[in-house]
Design an enzyme around this catalytic site. Sequence first.
Site, PDB file in Angstrom:
ATOM      1  N   ASP A   1     -28.305 -30.032 -46.408  1.00  0.00           N
ATOM      2  CA  ASP A   1     -26.949 -30.321 -45.983  1.00  0.00           C
ATOM      3  C   ASP A   1     -26.884 -30.163 -44.456  1.00  0.00           C
ATOM      4  O   ASP A   1     -27.675 -29.423 -43.874  1.00  0.00           O
ATOM      5  CB  ASP A   1     -26.009 -29.333 -46.682  1.00  0.00           C
ATOM      6  CG  ASP A   1     -24.606 -29.392 -46.147  1.00  0.00           C
ATOM      7  OD1 ASP A   1     -24.043 -30.502 -46.109  1.00  0.00           O
ATOM      8  OD2 ASP A   1     -24.068 -28.334 -45.757  1.00  0.00           O
TER       9      ASP A   1
HETATM   10 MG    MG Z   1     -21.964 -27.900 -45.656  1.00  0.00          MG
END
Ligand code: MG
Length: 230
Positions: free
Chosen positions: A11
Amino acid sequence: MPVNKPLVFLDLDDTILDFTWAERRALSIAFREVGLEPTPELLERYHEINISQWELLEEGVLTRDQVLVRRFALLFAERGICHSAEQLGERYEFLLRDGHRFIPGAEELLRSLQGRARLFIASNGCAAVQDARIASAGLEKYFEGIFISERLGADKPSSEYFRRCFAAIPDFDPAMAWMVGDSLTSDIRGGRDAGLHTCWFNVRGRPPRADIVPDYEIRDLAELPPLLGL
Ligand SMILES: [Mg+2]
């Protein structure tokens, strides 16, 4: 392309780059430009509303464009502020492209994994904003691929998002693949449902959720390479 290396979807926001810092910086400028004092309390309330709206996107209730405007419209309605949510949202998105700050340990992690793992960015952000932030931080050199949900036409945690990522990766082996991120609702739920190993980067010590249990939980990015067998 060697296929015996671990493959890691990372991420971006609040895992590699400090989005909380970037958000507060861009919001403070945008608010001041329209005569609003960016008090810590106002920024915190925006942050809460923003997260709740992205969770509605993750659940398929809202579209990206709705989220981008609604987070400001709801804040302004709550505070009796008379200003265009569309205008402020556009200005904020523009300001967000400038500057970056790494999460502590993120650059060290990327340098450590480079060449030893296949790295991919898996982000739910807006393409124009994320492209600029990735370029500003010089991240391209670490990653074999960058998957921004707006460009893929599907968002984490949907299985469609991950299916499209997998399809774009040569020699993809799910048994070697990990999803690492700070969000239980998008990163861990999505990774789990897609059949990946999951690692929750819980730097802020947030409480666990009984319905979304990661395979591993770390507080420091330096804990990741040993989990990958590196
Ligand atoms: Mg994040």
